[in-house]
Motif scaffolding. Structure first.
Motif, mmCIF file in Angstrom:
data_model
loop_
_atom_site.group_PDB
_atom_site.id
_atom_site.type_symbol
_atom_site.label_atom_id
_atom_site.label_comp_id
_atom_site.label_asym_id
_atom_site.label_seq_id
_atom_site.Cartn_x
_atom_site.Cartn_y
_atom_site.Cartn_z
ATOM 1 N N GLU A 5 0.836 -1.212 0.000
ATOM 2 C CA GLU A 5 0.000 0.000 0.000
ATOM 3 C C GLU A 5 0.867 1.257 0.000
ATOM 4 O O GLU A 5 0.532 2.254 -0.660
ATOM 5 N N ILE A 6 1.962 1.219 0.731
ATOM 6 C CA ILE A 6 2.865 2.385 0.765
ATOM 7 C C ILE A 6 3.465 2.625 -0.613
ATOM 8 O O ILE A 6 3.511 3.765 -1.101
ATOM 9 N N LEU A 7 3.939 1.544 -1.260
ATOM 10 C CA LEU A 7 4.536 1.695 -2.594
ATOM 11 C C LEU A 7 3.506 2.168 -3.614
ATOM 12 O O LEU A 7 3.807 2.980 -4.494
ATOM 13 N N LYS A 8 2.284 1.662 -3.495
ATOM 14 C CA LYS A 8 1.224 2.079 -4.417
ATOM 15 C C LYS A 8 0.913 3.568 -4.225
ATOM 16 O O LYS A 8 0.696 4.302 -5.202
ATOM 17 N N SER A 9 0.904 4.025 -2.959
ATOM 18 C CA SER A 9 0.630 5.447 -2.698
ATOM 19 C C SER A 9 1.771 6.330 -3.200
ATOM 20 O O SER A 9 1.568 7.520 -3.469
ATOM 21 N N GLN A 10 2.960 5.777 -3.373
ATOM 22 C CA GLN A 10 4.106 6.521 -3.890
ATOM 23 C C GLN A 10 4.118 6.556 -5.415
ATOM 24 O O GLN A 10 4.989 7.179 -6.010
ATOM 25 N N GLY A 11 3.173 5.852 -6.039
ATOM 26 C CA GLY A 11 3.046 5.922 -7.486
ATOM 27 C C GLY A 11 3.629 4.740 -8.233
ATOM 28 O O GLY A 11 3.725 4.779 -9.466
ATOM 29 N N TYR A 12 4.022 3.678 -7.568
ATOM 30 C CA TYR A 12 4.537 2.491 -8.239
ATOM 31 C C TYR A 12 3.391 1.692 -8.823
ATOM 32 O O TYR A 12 2.296 1.643 -8.269
ATOM 33 N N THR A 13 3.671 1.017 -9.916
ATOM 34 C CA THR A 13 2.663 0.172 -10.543
ATOM 35 C C THR A 13 2.677 -1.202 -9.877
ATOM 36 O O THR A 13 3.604 -1.541 -9.142
#
Length: 184
Positions: A5-13
């Motif tokens: 969830e953290i990586l997704k919120s940072q814009g990672y696919t």
């Protein structure tokens, strides 16, 4: 929040996030919900060892308790048997038995002692019936009204008191046996 969830919120696919998670697993990097997982593991291992030792001591105590209970039961059975035998001895002695030990042996062999019961108050019931049965079956083993008053009732061999006289000869076989055991 999880790492994904953290990586997704940072814009990672999703593909990039999966690649990062796979790379972490390959390199032995894991995420944990606790701050210091090594310390938590050590604490859990210590707690586990402590619980194992406590469990061992409890099992040992349980075995000791079981053996104590068994010992108590054996002692209670011995007391029960002693009460029954004592009541039978008293009943036979009052009835004028000449050889109490012999009559007890016969009663036990015939299973008549098992008929005696101890009640809640510790009193033995059935003694009169036992004595009556033995009087009927072994009448010669009881004093009669016409018997000699000086006849001795045998209730076990008693040791003779030591006599300093060397020429003291026993008058009966029972006295000879008692004298032999008195010397030991």
């Amino acid at each position: 929040m999880s790492l994904k969830e953290i990586l997704k919120s940072q814009g990672y696919t999703d593909e990039q996030i999966q690649a990062i998670v796979n790379a972490m697993k390959e390199n032995g990097i894991y995420t944990a919900s606790v701050e210091n997982p090594e310390e938590t593991i050590r604490k859990l291992q210590t707690d586990n060892e402590q619980l194992k030792s406590e469990m061992g001591s409890l099992q040992k105590q349980k075995k000791e308790d079981v053996s104590a209970v068994e010992t108590i039961k054996k002692l209670q059975e011995e007391i029960h048997k002693g009460k029954i035998e004592t009541a039978a001895i008293i009943g036979l002695t009052k009835a004028g038995a000449l050889d109490v030990d012999y009559l007890l042996y016969k009663a036990e062999k015939a299973g008549e002692l098992k008929k005696l019961k101890v009640d809640e108050n510790g009193k033995v019931a059935g003694t009169e019936e036992l004595v009556d049965s033995l009087k009927k079956n072994y009448a010669a083993q009881f004093k009669s009204e016409t018997s000699q008053p000086e006849m001795i009732t045998r209730a076990g061999i008693k040791k003779l008191e030591k006599n300093d006289l060397p020429d003291d000869e026993p008058a009966t076989l029972e006295e000879a046996i008692a004298q032999k055991f008195s010397e030991e």
